[in-house]
Design an enzyme around this catalytic site. Structure first.
Site, mmCIF file in Angstrom:
data_model
loop_
_atom_site.group_PDB
_atom_site.id
_atom_site.type_symbol
_atom_site.label_atom_id
_atom_site.label_comp_id
_atom_site.label_asym_id
_atom_site.label_seq_id
_atom_site.Cartn_x
_atom_site.Cartn_y
_atom_site.Cartn_z
ATOM 1 N N LYS A 196 86.133 0.148 14.613
ATOM 2 C CA LYS A 196 86.201 0.444 16.043
ATOM 3 C C LYS A 196 85.494 -0.666 16.803
ATOM 4 O O LYS A 196 84.300 -0.897 16.610
ATOM 5 C CB LYS A 196 85.543 1.791 16.334
ATOM 6 C CG LYS A 196 85.521 2.115 17.819
ATOM 7 C CD LYS A 196 85.079 3.528 18.084
ATOM 8 C CE LYS A 196 85.027 3.814 19.562
ATOM 9 N NZ LYS A 196 84.667 5.205 19.840
ATOM 10 N N LYS A 218 77.918 -0.776 24.096
ATOM 11 C CA LYS A 218 77.979 -0.168 22.760
ATOM 12 C C LYS A 218 78.017 -1.217 21.651
ATOM 13 O O LYS A 218 78.422 -0.937 20.529
ATOM 14 C CB LYS A 218 79.201 0.760 22.683
ATOM 15 C CG LYS A 218 79.142 1.925 23.683
ATOM 16 C CD LYS A 218 80.191 3.002 23.393
ATOM 17 C CE LYS A 218 79.999 4.213 24.314
ATOM 18 N NZ LYS A 218 80.925 5.314 23.983
ATOM 19 N N GLU A 234 83.350 -2.586 6.958
ATOM 20 C CA GLU A 234 83.182 -1.208 7.447
ATOM 21 C C GLU A 234 84.194 -0.273 6.784
ATOM 22 O O GLU A 234 83.882 0.859 6.423
ATOM 23 C CB GLU A 234 83.356 -1.152 8.969
ATOM 24 C CG GLU A 234 82.200 -1.736 9.771
ATOM 25 C CD GLU A 234 80.979 -0.823 9.799
ATOM 26 O OE1 GLU A 234 81.022 0.259 9.190
ATOM 27 O OE2 GLU A 234 79.968 -1.199 10.424
ATOM 28 N N LYS A 249 90.818 0.653 15.791
ATOM 29 C CA LYS A 249 90.870 0.998 17.210
ATOM 30 C C LYS A 249 90.208 -0.085 18.036
ATOM 31 O O LYS A 249 89.123 -0.516 17.656
ATOM 32 C CB LYS A 249 90.120 2.322 17.398
ATOM 33 C CG LYS A 249 89.951 2.761 18.826
ATOM 34 C CD LYS A 249 89.085 3.983 18.880
ATOM 35 C CE LYS A 249 88.913 4.401 20.315
ATOM 36 N NZ LYS A 249 88.004 5.500 20.450
#
Ligand code: PBG
Length: 324
Positions: A196, A218, A234, A249
């Site tokens: 993400k 973020k 990840e 995403k």
């Protein structure tokens, strides 16, 4: 011209083109993200997402019906939590009677066969607008993971078929899996938002939930758009920790990551065709700058062609063309 090979022969008419189409796109591969809100008889327009609404739970059966009729693969719930219920400790996330839980009650009553997917992250519940707990301006990893695992069990108890951690904390997939298994929810799947990215394309979603980060950004947990290997790492970790499906995403700016992952993992892959990707097409179509139905089909096909099995998309109920 004296040409032996004329590839155009294989494109000479629609019938031949249909024979040779190597990517398909079915409604059953699409997951419909649905925004929910407190109150009764609420169908609130979301300005940045024309055609999408915040629904109160009593109207949710209407949405389920549409989704079932269209044959979509499932519904992903996103709660717009009242400002007064947002706190620094995001404790509303663990309230077994919170908005998501009540939506699950309704959804499972009216349409038990609809696959219900619950996002796991604290941002809708946090007065800080961050996916994790915050202390002294820092996002706490381990404390957040503990909460997410509890959240997963609460949603599973209410009938969630799938939980989808979208927070990007380290180690959360394993913690969620263990907590679910301990509570005998071995059948609840985990779709992990594994790759993400920190993206501008989430803008309209954050407006829909009023969940913009109240300070900073973020980037200490979501991935940098500059990185490829880190995304694969990840994904590898989430796979080892027990994720059932890996997600990339946003989708469009990261089609290369979807493809690499398709080549390197045997797990199913999901892609999130995010709010900004929806808004771009809607805005251009609204101005008459492109053909909306063709553009949607083309975009969703590109995500499938890159290697995604399922696609989260606000276009799940929309008309689109793929038979070119
Ligand atoms: C929150 C979450 C976000 C989205 C899904 N879950 C936004 C964010 O990370 O800020 C974005 C979805 C979209 O833009 O359509 N954890």
């Amino acid at each position: 011209m004296d040409l032996l090979r004329r590839p155009r022969r294989n494109r000479k008419n629609k019938v031949v083109r249909r024979w040779l189409a190597d990517t398909d796109l079915r409604r059953s591969q699409l997951i419909y993200p649905v925004f929910i809100v407190e109150g009764k008889e609420q169908k609130q327009e979301i300005k940045s997402l024309p055609g999408q609404y915040r629904w109160s739970v009593d109207l949710l059966p209407q949405v389920c019906e549409q989704a079932q009729a269209a044959g979509v693969g499932g519904i992903a719930l996103f709660p717009a939590i009242e400002e007064t219920k947002k706190t620094e400790d995001a404790k509303e996330a663990l309230n077994p009677d919170n908005l998501v839980c009540r939506a699950l009650d309704t959804l499972k009553k009216v349409s038990p066969e609809t696959m219900a997917i619950c996002d796991l992250a604290l941002d809708p519940f946090s007065s800080m607008g961050h996916d994790g707990l915050v202390k002294d301006g820092k996002i706490l990893n381990d404390e957040t993971v503990e909460m997410l695992a509890k959240m997963a069990v609460i949603y599973a108890q209410k009938g969630a078929d799938i939980v989808a951690p979208s927070d990007m904390m380290d180690g959360r997939v394993l913690a969620i899996r263990e907590e679910l298994d301990d509570a005998s929810f071995e059948d609840v799947q985990i779709i992990s938002y594994s790759a993400k990215y920190a993206s501008a394309f989430y803008g309209p979603f954050r407006e829909a939930l009023d969940s913009q980060p109240r300070f900073g950004d973020k980037r200490t947990y979501q991935l940098s758009p500059r990185n490829r290997r880190e995304a694969l790492l990840e994904c590898e970790l989430d796979e080892q920790e027990g994720a059932d499906i890996l997600m990339v995403k946003p989708a469009l700016a990261y089609l290369d990551i979807i493809r690499e992952l398709r080549n390197s993992s045997l797990l199913p892959i999901a892609a999130y065709n995010v709010s900004g990707e929806y808004a771009m097409i809607k805005a251009a179509a609204n101005k008459g700058w492109l053909d909306e139905k063709q553009a949607i089909g083309e975009m969703l096909l590109s995500i499938r062609r890159a290697g995604a099995d399922i696609i989260f998309t606000y276009f799940a109920l929309s008309e689109f063309h793929t038979d070119f």
